[in-house]
Structure formats: structure tokens, C-alpha cells
Motif scaffolding. Structure first.
Motif, PDB file in Angstrom:
ATOM      1  N   LYS A 104       0.838  -1.205   0.000  1.00  0.00           N
ATOM      2  CA  LYS A 104       0.000   0.000   0.000  1.00  0.00           C
ATOM      3  C   LYS A 104       0.870   1.251   0.000  1.00  0.00           C
ATOM      4  O   LYS A 104       0.580   2.222  -0.696  1.00  0.00           O
ATOM      5  N   TRP A 105       1.945   1.233   0.791  1.00  0.00           N
ATOM      6  CA  TRP A 105       2.825   2.413   0.841  1.00  0.00           C
ATOM      7  C   TRP A 105       3.441   2.696  -0.510  1.00  0.00           C
ATOM      8  O   TRP A 105       3.470   3.833  -0.970  1.00  0.00           O
ATOM      9  N   ILE A 106       3.928   1.631  -1.129  1.00  0.00           N
ATOM     10  CA  ILE A 106       4.589   1.818  -2.420  1.00  0.00           C
ATOM     11  C   ILE A 106       3.586   2.302  -3.458  1.00  0.00           C
ATOM     12  O   ILE A 106       3.878   3.215  -4.245  1.00  0.00           O
ATOM     13  N   ASN A 107       2.381   1.746  -3.441  1.00  0.00           N
ATOM     14  CA  ASN A 107       1.351   2.209  -4.379  1.00  0.00           C
ATOM     15  C   ASN A 107       1.077   3.694  -4.184  1.00  0.00           C
ATOM     16  O   ASN A 107       0.927   4.457  -5.140  1.00  0.00           O
ATOM     17  N   ALA A 108       1.013   4.117  -2.916  1.00  0.00           N
ATOM     18  CA  ALA A 108       0.731   5.529  -2.614  1.00  0.00           C
ATOM     19  C   ALA A 108       1.841   6.421  -3.154  1.00  0.00           C
ATOM     20  O   ALA A 108       1.592   7.474  -3.751  1.00  0.00           O
ATOM     21  N   VAL A 109       3.067   5.988  -2.953  1.00  0.00           N
ATOM     22  CA  VAL A 109       4.208   6.791  -3.371  1.00  0.00           C
ATOM     23  C   VAL A 109       4.264   6.868  -4.908  1.00  0.00           C
ATOM     24  O   VAL A 109       4.564   7.908  -5.489  1.00  0.00           O
ATOM     25  N   VAL A 110       3.939   5.742  -5.553  1.00  0.00           N
ATOM     26  CA  VAL A 110       3.923   5.715  -7.021  1.00  0.00           C
ATOM     27  C   VAL A 110       2.890   6.707  -7.547  1.00  0.00           C
ATOM     28  O   VAL A 110       3.124   7.432  -8.511  1.00  0.00           O
ATOM     29  N   GLN A 111       1.743   6.766  -6.884  1.00  0.00           N
ATOM     30  CA  GLN A 111       0.688   7.688  -7.319  1.00  0.00           C
ATOM     31  C   GLN A 111       1.074   9.143  -7.136  1.00  0.00           C
ATOM     32  O   GLN A 111       0.514  10.016  -7.790  1.00  0.00           O
ATOM     33  N   CYS A 112       2.025   9.389  -6.222  1.00  0.00           N
ATOM     34  CA  CYS A 112       2.460  10.769  -5.991  1.00  0.00           C
ATOM     35  C   CYS A 112       3.501  11.206  -7.003  1.00  0.00           C
ATOM     36  O   CYS A 112       4.148  12.224  -6.825  1.00  0.00           O
ATOM     37  N   GLY A 113       3.722  10.414  -8.037  1.00  0.00           N
ATOM     38  CA  GLY A 113       4.663  10.816  -9.074  1.00  0.00           C
ATOM     39  C   GLY A 113       6.115  10.713  -8.666  1.00  0.00           C
ATOM     40  O   GLY A 113       6.940  11.537  -9.029  1.00  0.00           O
ATOM     41  N   VAL A 114       6.452   9.660  -7.931  1.00  0.00           N
ATOM     42  CA  VAL A 114       7.823   9.518  -7.439  1.00  0.00           C
ATOM     43  C   VAL A 114       8.800   9.348  -8.603  1.00  0.00           C
ATOM     44  O   VAL A 114       8.483   8.736  -9.618  1.00  0.00           O
ATOM     45  N   GLU A 115       9.992   9.942  -8.427  1.00  0.00           N
ATOM     46  CA  GLU A 115      11.005   9.849  -9.483  1.00  0.00           C
ATOM     47  C   GLU A 115      12.127   8.891  -9.129  1.00  0.00           C
ATOM     48  O   GLU A 115      12.702   8.236  -9.984  1.00  0.00           O
ATOM     49  N   ARG A 116      12.488   8.849  -7.832  1.00  0.00           N
ATOM     50  CA  ARG A 116      13.558   7.952  -7.426  1.00  0.00           C
ATOM     51  C   ARG A 116      13.058   7.071  -6.289  1.00  0.00           C
ATOM     52  O   ARG A 116      12.659   7.561  -5.257  1.00  0.00           O
ATOM     53  N   LEU A 117      13.085   5.783  -6.505  1.00  0.00           N
ATOM     54  CA  LEU A 117      12.508   4.860  -5.532  1.00  0.00           C
ATOM     55  C   LEU A 117      13.525   3.799  -5.146  1.00  0.00           C
ATOM     56  O   LEU A 117      14.099   3.131  -6.007  1.00  0.00           O
ATOM     57  N   TYR A 118      13.759   3.681  -3.833  1.00  0.00           N
ATOM     58  CA  TYR A 118      14.743   2.729  -3.327  1.00  0.00           C
ATOM     59  C   TYR A 118      14.034   1.792  -2.358  1.00  0.00           C
ATOM     60  O   TYR A 118      13.485   2.236  -1.358  1.00  0.00           O
ATOM     61  N   ILE A 119      14.041   0.515  -2.658  1.00  0.00           N
ATOM     62  CA  ILE A 119      13.330  -0.438  -1.795  1.00  0.00           C
ATOM     63  C   ILE A 119      14.261  -1.555  -1.363  1.00  0.00           C
ATOM     64  O   ILE A 119      14.678  -2.384  -2.164  1.00  0.00           O
ATOM     65  N   ASP A 125      12.445 -15.330   4.909  1.00  0.00           N
ATOM     66  CA  ASP A 125      12.123 -15.982   3.646  1.00  0.00           C
ATOM     67  C   ASP A 125      11.751 -14.892   2.662  1.00  0.00           C
ATOM     68  O   ASP A 125      11.082 -13.930   2.994  1.00  0.00           O
ATOM     69  N   ASN A 126      12.188 -15.030   1.482  1.00  0.00           N
ATOM     70  CA  ASN A 126      12.078 -13.955   0.506  1.00  0.00           C
ATOM     71  C   ASN A 126      10.662 -13.811  -0.018  1.00  0.00           C
ATOM     72  O   ASN A 126      10.381 -14.151  -1.154  1.00  0.00           O
ATOM     73  N   ILE A 127       9.769 -13.307   0.823  1.00  0.00           N
ATOM     74  CA  ILE A 127       8.361 -13.315   0.428  1.00  0.00           C
ATOM     75  C   ILE A 127       7.930 -12.031  -0.255  1.00  0.00           C
ATOM     76  O   ILE A 127       6.847 -11.960  -0.795  1.00  0.00           O
ATOM     77  N   PHE A 128       8.763 -11.011  -0.210  1.00  0.00           N
ATOM     78  CA  PHE A 128       8.296  -9.723  -0.701  1.00  0.00           C
ATOM     79  C   PHE A 128       8.308  -9.665  -2.208  1.00  0.00           C
ATOM     80  O   PHE A 128       9.327  -9.814  -2.853  1.00  0.00           O
ATOM     81  N   LYS A 129       7.111  -9.450  -2.757  1.00  0.00           N
ATOM     82  CA  LYS A 129       6.980  -9.372  -4.191  1.00  0.00           C
ATOM     83  C   LYS A 129       6.963  -7.918  -4.617  1.00  0.00           C
ATOM     84  O   LYS A 129       6.388  -7.074  -3.952  1.00  0.00           O
ATOM     85  N   LEU A 130       7.564  -7.656  -5.727  1.00  0.00           N
ATOM     86  CA  LEU A 130       7.587  -6.304  -6.273  1.00  0.00           C
ATOM     87  C   LEU A 130       6.169  -5.875  -6.624  1.00  0.00           C
ATOM     88  O   LEU A 130       5.506  -6.550  -7.398  1.00  0.00           O
ATOM     89  N   PRO A 131       5.677  -4.770  -6.052  1.00  0.00           N
ATOM     90  CA  PRO A 131       4.331  -4.319  -6.394  1.00  0.00           C
ATOM     91  C   PRO A 131       4.260  -3.933  -7.876  1.00  0.00           C
ATOM     92  O   PRO A 131       5.079  -3.172  -8.357  1.00  0.00           O
ATOM     93  N   ILE A 132       3.273  -4.469  -8.557  1.00  0.00           N
ATOM     94  CA  ILE A 132       3.171  -4.291 -10.012  1.00  0.00           C
ATOM     95  C   ILE A 132       3.007  -2.822 -10.394  1.00  0.00           C
ATOM     96  O   ILE A 132       3.397  -2.413 -11.472  1.00  0.00           O
ATOM     97  N   SER A 133       2.426  -2.035  -9.499  1.00  0.00           N
ATOM     98  CA  SER A 133       2.178  -0.625  -9.825  1.00  0.00           C
ATOM     99  C   SER A 133       3.469   0.100 -10.214  1.00  0.00           C
ATOM    100  O   SER A 133       3.452   1.034 -11.003  1.00  0.00           O
ATOM    101  N   ILE A 134       4.588  -0.363  -9.663  1.00  0.00           N
ATOM    102  CA  ILE A 134       5.867   0.282  -9.985  1.00  0.00           C
ATOM    103  C   ILE A 134       6.161   0.171 -11.475  1.00  0.00           C
ATOM    104  O   ILE A 134       6.740   1.067 -12.079  1.00  0.00           O
ATOM    105  N   LEU A 135       5.731  -0.957 -12.062  1.00  0.00           N
ATOM    106  CA  LEU A 135       6.141  -1.239 -13.439  1.00  0.00           C
ATOM    107  C   LEU A 135       5.396  -0.414 -14.489  1.00  0.00           C
ATOM    108  O   LEU A 135       5.674  -0.537 -15.682  1.00  0.00           O
TER     109      LEU A 135
END
Lengths: 380, 116
Positions: A104-119, A125-135
Motif C-alpha cells: 500500500k505504501w509503495i502504491n501511494a508513493v507511485v501515485q504521488c509521481g515519485v522519481e527515485r525509488l529505493y526499496i 524468507d524472501n516473500i516480498f513481491k515487487l508491487p506491479i504498480s511500480i512497473l
């Protein structure tokens, strides 16, 4: 409470300057300054940079952090130019709880027109999936992600992306990686370190030929073992790449006209193949060879060196430095070194890193050298 | 290095330039700014040495830092602006609001509770 005569100097700096100063701080500290005075209260949510750092090992810390991030994102008034999430979930349970919030945080930041994103998100266990909204973020210029899984996406549109850094990212197969890159038409810098692929599917000839990254200048693929479409890298100036048995035939790869600096990681030192690689890099000035790939394994190899019938153009005209690491002293390596020394007309430095007990100095210093200014350095 | 100066040079015809007005910058500060620009434009120092020099350069009383910040902002010198802002940020890092207020002489500290 108030002393009306004095105006402290820092608070009299213009808004833009104060925001710039605050942009160097963690968001946590920026929010803390909001209590300094009324002047500062209205500033903190205009800082266009957000940095969230946390190491979460217990529930209390986890809930406080969650609340903090939500409240900052909700209060933020201006567009967010740059955002960092650097979170360690030191507890399996918390990682699973936290994951939907991070999305949800990443989606919010993407909607704010972010230019540089560091995650950078770490969990056991490697469960974190890249939120599709970034793409499909049109504004993204820099994307830097570490230890995430990139799966389940089918379309990628990143028209502004110039820098892509992937570290230990997990893909289904190479096709997905190619799909991601194909959506970044103006990419200039690519870091793809230690990528992992679930399946070994190789690319079809069509797929190998179709990816074209014309603006790409820098590519670092250390630790990533796969059959990468080399044609996509044809304009790069700096390249780090694993040479493995997959690139068996080098005759049909394109020429790297702009390549000046090359670092090769090799698992089975096929020195004849190396000479073929040099043939495709006419303007190469600096080459470095690391035996045992970036992952650290070295396979025993029996190989016969065959004196090449040609001299690559870069050896005659351009090559200035040649560095060899983890030099084992095998016959083919020595013959290769001798070949380079004999043919590299403008070589300034040949540097060899090897084990202490290897006695090659005498033998190599007697090799004929094409370049009178060439210095042979052996580091043990 | 200064975008303001660069813009001024580009917009005024060269025969008419005798001086560029930088009325908002005091002479002692301008001297320091010029020192910074000269150092960063000469190719003599290695990156590491230049970084060390920058640290020394920014090691001044905060009132000087604020003057430098304003000048760098007015003259549009991005690298100097980043250096000085970073230094001020370092002074703020890790301090409670009370400590920050004391350090910079901020007298209007609100009395409501911190919320985080």
C-alpha cells in the motif's frame, strides 16, 4: 514562551532552503523538527524526500512504525520526488503481517509521481513481491531494489527510467527479465547483481535478437548466471558480466563499439574464448578477468591453448591495462598472458593477482613484450 | 559553477559587463564562496582529498554556514548548497527537538507533546 525580539537565524532561512536541509535527514527526524516552532510545523510535509528506516523485531516496534509511515504518507502535501524504504523484518511473523502494508505504501508513493525509488526489504524468507504498480510508473527515473521477487507481471511501461538496480532479485525465468528491460526504452545504467531464476528456460533466437537498449551505457551483471541477450548491450561503455558455457559460440554476437572497460567473471577459464571476446571489442582499453565467478566457485578445467591466427584490433591499438585475478597458473592462463604481452602494442600495465606459492614471476617477465612501456606487476 | 553568474553572463552583452551585481552576498562570505569554487574547479586534488577539504571548509560556526547556504542558494551553486545543507543536517541528526532548539537558539519551541 515567546521572546519576540530575537529571530533565530535558522528559522529565517527561506522555505526551500530549509526543506533542502531536511531532505538530508531520515523522515523520522524531519517529523521531529515539526515541534520546534510554528515556522517548522508547516514545513515537514513539504519535504519532497521520504526516507524510512527500520529494524523491526517485536510487535510494538512494528505497530509504531506502521502507524508512523501511514501518517506521514497521508499528511504529505507535495509530490514525492524521492522515497526510500529500508526495512528489516527480523521476525517471520511480522514480515507476513507487514507485507500488505508495504504494498500500500509503495502504491501511494507511485501515485504521488515519485522519481527515485529505493526499496530494500529484508526478511528471512524472501516473500516480498515487487508491487506491479511500480512497473507502469511514468515518472520513475531511478529504481533500486534489493531482495525482492519480481513475478506475475505481464506488461512493463517505464518511459522515464534511466537507472535500474536489481540486487538478488528473483525472476521466474530470463524471459521475464527481458520483458522488464524491454519496458525501459531510455535505460542508461543497469545493475543486475546475483539475480536468480526459477527455471532454466533459454531464450529463443527471436527473443535474443529483439531486445535493444540503445541508450544503455553501463551494465553490471556480476553474479547473474544466465544466457543474457548480449545484443541488447551493444552500446555499453562499461560492462561487468559472467562468461559461462552458455556463450559457447561467440561468432554471432554483435560488436561492442563503445566498450572501453570490461570486467569478466569466468567459471571455467576458457582462454581461447577470451580472445574471441576481445575480437568483438575494438575499442577496449581496460580488461579485467576474475577466475571463479562472482559467486565464488572455480571449476577444474583441462584445456588446450591454441595460438590464435588473428590479433584483435583492441590489442594492436587500444588496450592499456589487463588485470587477472585468482590466477591459478594453469598452462592456458600462462599462454594467454604471453599472447597478450606479445601483441598488446600500447599496454601499460599487466597486473596478476595470484596465490603466494605460485612461481610465475620469472617465467612471465621473460616473455617478449610488444609495448616498451608495459609494466608487469605480480601481486601475491 | 554558479548558475546565477552564468545566466547573467549569458544574458548581458559582453561589452557591457563591468561587474555583476551580487548585492545580497557579504564580502567575507563571497571570499569563502570564491575559495570553494576555485578549489573545485582546479583539477589538482584527488576525489578523496577534495572530500577531506570540503569537510574542513564546512567546519565553521553555524551562523557562517547559514550565510553560505543563503549565498549558495542565491548564486545557484548546487554542490556547495548540498555540502552546507548536509553539514547543517548532520548537526540536527540524532538530537531531540529541545537540543536542536538550544543549538540554534530557536526560542519559540512549542510546548505540546512530541507525537512519535
Amino acid at each position: 514562551m515567546l521572546s519576540t525580539g530575537h529571530d533565530d537565524v535558522i528559522s529565517s532561512l527561506p522555505d526551500a532552503v530549509l526543506c533542502h536541509i531536511l531532505s538530508f535527514l531520515e523522515t523520522k527526524e524531519v517529523v521531529a523538527t515539526s515541534v520546534l516552532s510554528k515556522r517548522w510545523t508547516r514545513l515537514w510535509d513539504s519535504v519532497p524526500l521520504l526516507n524510512f528506516f527500520a529494524e523491526l523485531s517485536d510487535r510494538e516496534a512494528y505497530f509504531r512504525f506502521n502507524e508512523f509511515v501511514y501518517s506521514v504518507l497521508l499528511a504529505h502535501k507535495t509530490s514525492i520526488k524521492r522515497c526510500t524504504f529500508d526495512i528489516l523484518y527480523d521476525n517471520y511473523h511480522l514480515a507476513h503481517l507487514g507485507f500488505p502494508n508495504v504494498i500500500k505504501w509503495i502504491n501511494a508513493v507511485v501515485q504521488c509521481g515519485v522519481e527515485r525509488l529505493y526499496i530494500y526489504i529484508e526478511s528471512y524468507d524472501n516473500i516480498f513481491k515487487l508491487p506491479i504498480s511500480i512497473l507502469s510508473c511514468k515518472t520513475l527515473v531511478v529504481l533500486d531494489i534489493s531482495t525482492l521477487t519480481a513475478k506475475g507481471f505481464s506488461s512493463v511501461r517505464l518511459p522515464s527510467l534511466k537507472i535500474l538496480r536489481l540486487n538478488e532479485t528473483n525472476f521466474l525465468n530470463v524471459q521475464d527479465l527481458v520483458l522488464l528491460l524491454a519496458g525501459c526504452p531510455i535505460l542508461e545504467e543497469l545493475l543486475a547483481l546475483h539475480l536468480e531464476f526459477d527455471s532454466d528456460d533459454s531464450l529463443t533466437y527471436q527473443e535474443l535478437e529483439s531486445l535493444s537498449l540503445n541508450k544503455l551505457r553501463i551494465a553490471n551483471l556480476a553474479g547473474t548466471i544466465c544466457h543474457f541477450p548480449l545484443k541488447a548491450l551493444h552500446n555499453v561503455e562499461l560492462l561487468d558480466i559472467e562468461i559461462n558455457k552458455v556463450y559457447r559460440s561467440f561468432d554471432d554476437i554483435s560488436t561492442f563499439h563503445n566498450l572501453t572497460n570490461l570486467r569478466l567473471y569466468s567459471n571455467n577459464c576458457n582462454m581461447n574464448l577470451l580472445v574471441k571476446v576481445l575480437k568483438h571489442c575494438p575499442n577496449l582499453q581496460n580488461v579485467e578477468l576474475k577466475q571463479g565467478s562472482a559467486i565464488g566457485m572455480v571449476e577444474d578445467v583441462m584445456e588446450n591453448w591454441v595460438d590464435p591466427t588473428f590479433v584483435p584490433q583492441c590489442l594492436s591499438l587500444q588496450l592499456k591495462t589487463c588485470i587477472m585475478r585468482h590466477f591459478l597458473g594453469q598452462e592456458s592462463e600462462i599462454q594467454f598472458t604471453r599472447y597478450i604481452l606479445k601483441n598488446a602494442r600500447v599496454l601499460q600495465t599487466m597486473k596478476i593477482h595470484c596465490g603466494e606459492d605460485l612461481e610465475i614471476e620469472k617465467e612471465l617477465s621473460l616473455c617478449p613484450r610488444a609495448s616498451s612501456t608495459c609494466e608487469l606487476i605480480i601481486i601475491q | 559553477m554558479s548558475k546565477t553568474v552564468k545566466d547573467a553572463i549569458e544574458t548581458i552583452p559582453t561589452d557591457e559587463i563591468n561587474s555583476i551585481s551580487l548585492s545580497l552576498v557579504r564580502s567575507e562570505i563571497l571570499t569563502k564562496v570564491i575559495e570553494y569554487c576555485k578549489k573545485h574547479n582546479s583539477a589538482q586534488m584527488s576525489d578523496v582529498d577534495l572530500m577531506d577539504w570540503d569537510v574542513e571548509f564546512a567546519n565553521v560556526h553555524y551562523t557562517t554556514l547559514f550565510d553560505l547556504v543563503l549565498s549558495a542558494n542565491y548564486m545557484n551553486i548546487n554542490c556547495l548548497l548540498d555540502l552546507v545543507c548536509g553539514k547543517i543536517a548532520d548537526m540536527i541528526k540524532g538530537k531531540t527537538p529541545g537540543e536542536i532548539a538550544k543549538l540554534f537558539d530557536i526560542k519559540d519551541v512549542s510546548t505540546y507533546e512530541e507525537d512519535n
